[in-house]
Write a protein that holds these residues in place. Structure first.
Motif, PDB file in Angstrom:
ATOM      1  N   ALA A 131       2.165  20.390  -0.645  1.00  0.00           N
ATOM      2  CA  ALA A 131       1.026  19.502  -0.872  1.00  0.00           C
ATOM      3  C   ALA A 131       1.392  18.049  -0.586  1.00  0.00           C
ATOM      4  CB  ALA A 131       0.529  19.656  -2.307  1.00  0.00           C
ATOM      5  N   MET A 132       2.575  17.635  -1.030  1.00  0.00           N
ATOM      6  CA  MET A 132       2.998  16.254  -0.817  1.00  0.00           C
ATOM      7  C   MET A 132       3.146  15.946   0.670  1.00  0.00           C
ATOM      8  SD  MET A 132       6.053  14.131  -2.660  1.00  0.00           S
ATOM      9  CE  MET A 132       7.273  15.424  -2.467  1.00  0.00           C
ATOM     10  N   ILE A 133       3.750  16.858   1.415  1.00  0.00           N
ATOM     11  CA  ILE A 133       3.915  16.655   2.854  1.00  0.00           C
ATOM     12  C   ILE A 133       2.571  16.653   3.559  1.00  0.00           C
ATOM     13  CG2 ILE A 133       4.808  17.755   4.950  1.00  0.00           C
ATOM     14  CD1 ILE A 133       7.281  18.548   3.272  1.00  0.00           C
ATOM     15  N   SER A 134       1.648  17.469   3.096  1.00  0.00           N
ATOM     16  CA  SER A 134       0.312  17.504   3.690  1.00  0.00           C
ATOM     17  C   SER A 134      -0.402  16.167   3.514  1.00  0.00           C
ATOM     18  CB  SER A 134      -0.512  18.625   3.050  1.00  0.00           C
ATOM     19  OG  SER A 134      -1.800  18.674   3.592  1.00  0.00           O
ATOM     20  N   VAL A 135      -0.307  15.574   2.327  1.00  0.00           N
ATOM     21  CA  VAL A 135      -0.924  14.270   2.082  1.00  0.00           C
ATOM     22  C   VAL A 135      -0.248  13.188   2.923  1.00  0.00           C
ATOM     23  CG1 VAL A 135      -1.384  12.498   0.341  1.00  0.00           C
ATOM     24  CG2 VAL A 135      -1.665  14.909  -0.251  1.00  0.00           C
ATOM     25  N   LEU A 136       1.086  13.224   2.979  1.00  0.00           N
ATOM     26  CA  LEU A 136       1.812  12.242   3.785  1.00  0.00           C
ATOM     27  C   LEU A 136       1.423  12.329   5.256  1.00  0.00           C
ATOM     28  CD1 LEU A 136       5.392  12.494   2.226  1.00  0.00           C
ATOM     29  CD2 LEU A 136       3.934  10.469   2.233  1.00  0.00           C
ATOM     30  N   ARG A 137       1.255  13.549   5.745  1.00  0.00           N
ATOM     31  CA  ARG A 137       0.870  13.728   7.144  1.00  0.00           C
ATOM     32  C   ARG A 137      -0.505  13.118   7.421  1.00  0.00           C
ATOM     33  NH1 ARG A 137       1.779  18.753   7.387  1.00  0.00           N
ATOM     34  NH2 ARG A 137       3.803  18.731   8.415  1.00  0.00           N
ATOM     35  N   GLN A 138      -1.430  13.294   6.483  1.00  0.00           N
ATOM     36  CA  GLN A 138      -2.763  12.702   6.633  1.00  0.00           C
ATOM     37  C   GLN A 138      -2.671  11.178   6.689  1.00  0.00           C
ATOM     38  OE1 GLN A 138      -5.839  14.189   6.849  1.00  0.00           O
ATOM     39  NE2 GLN A 138      -4.945  16.234   6.907  1.00  0.00           N
TER      40      GLN A 138
ATOM     41  N   VAL B 294      -5.338  13.026  -4.861  1.00  0.00           N
ATOM     42  CA  VAL B 294      -5.364  14.032  -5.920  1.00  0.00           C
ATOM     43  C   VAL B 294      -6.113  15.278  -5.462  1.00  0.00           C
ATOM     44  CG1 VAL B 294      -6.087  14.556  -8.280  1.00  0.00           C
ATOM     45  CG2 VAL B 294      -5.195  12.278  -7.726  1.00  0.00           C
ATOM     46  N   ARG B 295      -7.280  15.069  -4.841  1.00  0.00           N
ATOM     47  CA  ARG B 295      -8.075  16.203  -4.365  1.00  0.00           C
ATOM     48  C   ARG B 295      -7.339  16.964  -3.266  1.00  0.00           C
ATOM     49  NH1 ARG B 295     -14.181  15.167  -2.506  1.00  0.00           N
ATOM     50  NH2 ARG B 295     -14.339  14.775  -4.767  1.00  0.00           N
ATOM     51  N   MET B 296      -6.768  16.226  -2.298  1.00  0.00           N
ATOM     52  CA  MET B 296      -6.033  16.845  -1.203  1.00  0.00           C
ATOM     53  C   MET B 296      -4.807  17.578  -1.719  1.00  0.00           C
ATOM     54  SD  MET B 296      -5.891  17.228   2.112  1.00  0.00           S
ATOM     55  CE  MET B 296      -4.708  17.634   3.396  1.00  0.00           C
TER      56      MET B 296
ATOM     57  N   LEU C  48       2.432  12.798  -8.780  1.00  0.00           N
ATOM     58  CA  LEU C  48       1.664  14.031  -8.561  1.00  0.00           C
ATOM     59  C   LEU C  48       2.598  15.221  -8.329  1.00  0.00           C
ATOM     60  CD1 LEU C  48      -1.258  12.845  -6.235  1.00  0.00           C
ATOM     61  CD2 LEU C  48      -1.455  13.687  -8.582  1.00  0.00           C
ATOM     62  N   PHE C  49       3.652  14.993  -7.560  1.00  0.00           N
ATOM     63  CA  PHE C  49       4.618  16.062  -7.306  1.00  0.00           C
ATOM     64  C   PHE C  49       5.228  16.572  -8.614  1.00  0.00           C
ATOM     65  CE2 PHE C  49       9.134  17.102  -6.895  1.00  0.00           C
ATOM     66  CZ  PHE C  49       9.050  18.248  -6.116  1.00  0.00           C
TER      67      PHE C  49
ATOM     68  N   LEU D 100       0.826  -1.205   0.000  1.00  0.00           N
ATOM     69  CA  LEU D 100       0.000   0.000   0.000  1.00  0.00           C
ATOM     70  C   LEU D 100       0.856   1.249   0.000  1.00  0.00           C
ATOM     71  CD1 LEU D 100      -2.812   1.334   0.241  1.00  0.00           C
ATOM     72  CD2 LEU D 100      -2.579   1.119   2.730  1.00  0.00           C
ATOM     73  N   TRP D 101       1.907   1.274   0.829  1.00  0.00           N
ATOM     74  CA  TRP D 101       2.761   2.458   0.913  1.00  0.00           C
ATOM     75  C   TRP D 101       3.623   2.630  -0.334  1.00  0.00           C
ATOM     76  CZ3 TRP D 101       3.076   6.722   3.794  1.00  0.00           C
ATOM     77  CH2 TRP D 101       2.258   6.784   4.928  1.00  0.00           C
ATOM     78  N   ILE D 102       4.043   1.536  -0.936  1.00  0.00           N
ATOM     79  CA  ILE D 102       4.792   1.632  -2.195  1.00  0.00           C
ATOM     80  C   ILE D 102       3.932   2.274  -3.272  1.00  0.00           C
ATOM     81  CG2 ILE D 102       5.783   0.278  -4.089  1.00  0.00           C
ATOM     82  CD1 ILE D 102       6.827  -1.677  -1.941  1.00  0.00           C
ATOM     83  N   ALA D 103       2.677   1.825  -3.359  1.00  0.00           N
ATOM     84  CA  ALA D 103       1.749   2.402  -4.341  1.00  0.00           C
ATOM     85  C   ALA D 103       1.467   3.876  -4.026  1.00  0.00           C
ATOM     86  CB  ALA D 103       0.454   1.600  -4.359  1.00  0.00           C
ATOM     87  N   ARG D 104       1.263   4.184  -2.754  1.00  0.00           N
ATOM     88  CA  ARG D 104       1.001   5.567  -2.353  1.00  0.00           C
ATOM     89  C   ARG D 104       2.173   6.487  -2.719  1.00  0.00           C
ATOM     90  NH1 ARG D 104      -1.433   5.060   3.819  1.00  0.00           N
ATOM     91  NH2 ARG D 104      -3.650   4.883   3.260  1.00  0.00           N
TER      92      ARG D 104
END
Length: 205
Positions: free
Chosen positions: A46-53, A63-65, A26-27, A15-19
């Motif tokens: 944006a990338m750090i924000s998604v990772l934090r979530q 994509v939306r986030m 996206l970056f 899952l994390w590899i795919a993420r």
């Protein structure tokens, strides 16, 4: 959801590899959307924000986030990026001049500025991990620099991570398209994380 521990670990790793691959793509796309220079810092935010979530265990549509954070932080991130790039340009030009000069003083000044450059590099990642609309750029800079010295072990680990990821990417350029940026940001976020993120790290891994 798999119940067996081995299967669960394999599922989580996959899952994390795919993420991370998705986030890296996206970056790159959103960096190009901002014409490169103007897109890289908002895309990092944006990338750090998604990772934090994700680290907090929250489900999110990447994509939306990513787009929402990218758009919201575009001006803020570029103000921070402009300050960092100006500092980096001054340091690099001074290092270039000192490298071609002879003498003990020039050599000493070169290593002092190289140390300052490393501090600035580490501080910039602390700033990105702390970043958001709640901090003024000046205050964010102060917090980033303070954390370099307040967390020496984490700071050295962040620098080592950046050097390692850079070295691996130089020898395996294909990773630049799928993992380099997302893995680097994930590692730096974990190493510089708040207490809340550290707890989340234990839950995820």
């Amino acid at each position: 959801m798999p119940q067996n521990k081995g299967t669960l670990w394999l599922y989580t790793a996959s899952l994390w590899i795919a993420r991370l691959a998705c986030l890296n793509i996206l970056f790159l796309l959103f960096t190009l959307l901002g014409f490169g220079l103007f897109g890289v810092f908002p895309a990092l935010f944006a990338m750090i924000s998604v990772l934090r979530q994700w680290l907090r265990g929250e489900e999110t549509r990447p994509v939306r986030m990513f787009w929402r954070t990218y758009r919201r932080s575009f001006l803020y991130a570029n103000r921070l990026g402009a300050c960092l790039l100006v500092c980096a340009a001054i340091l690099l030009s001074d290092l270039y001049v000192l490298w071609h000069m002879k003498g003990t003083f020039s050599q000493l000044a070169f290593f002092v500025l190289l140390y300052v450059g490393c501090v600035l590099l580490i501080a910039s990642f602390y700033m990105l991990c702390l970043g958001g609309g709640t901090w003024k750029v000046k205050e964010l800079g102060k917090q980033g620099l303070l954390r370099v010295f307040y967390k020496p072990v984490s700071s050295i680990a962040i620098l080592a991570t950046l050097l390692l990821c850079g070295w691996v990417s130089l020898h395996m350029q294909i990773l630049l398209f799928f993992f380099t940026f997302s893995v680097t940001c994930l590692a730096c976020l974990l190493l510089s994380g708040t207490d809340e993120e550290v707890k989340a790290r234990l839950q995820v891994f």
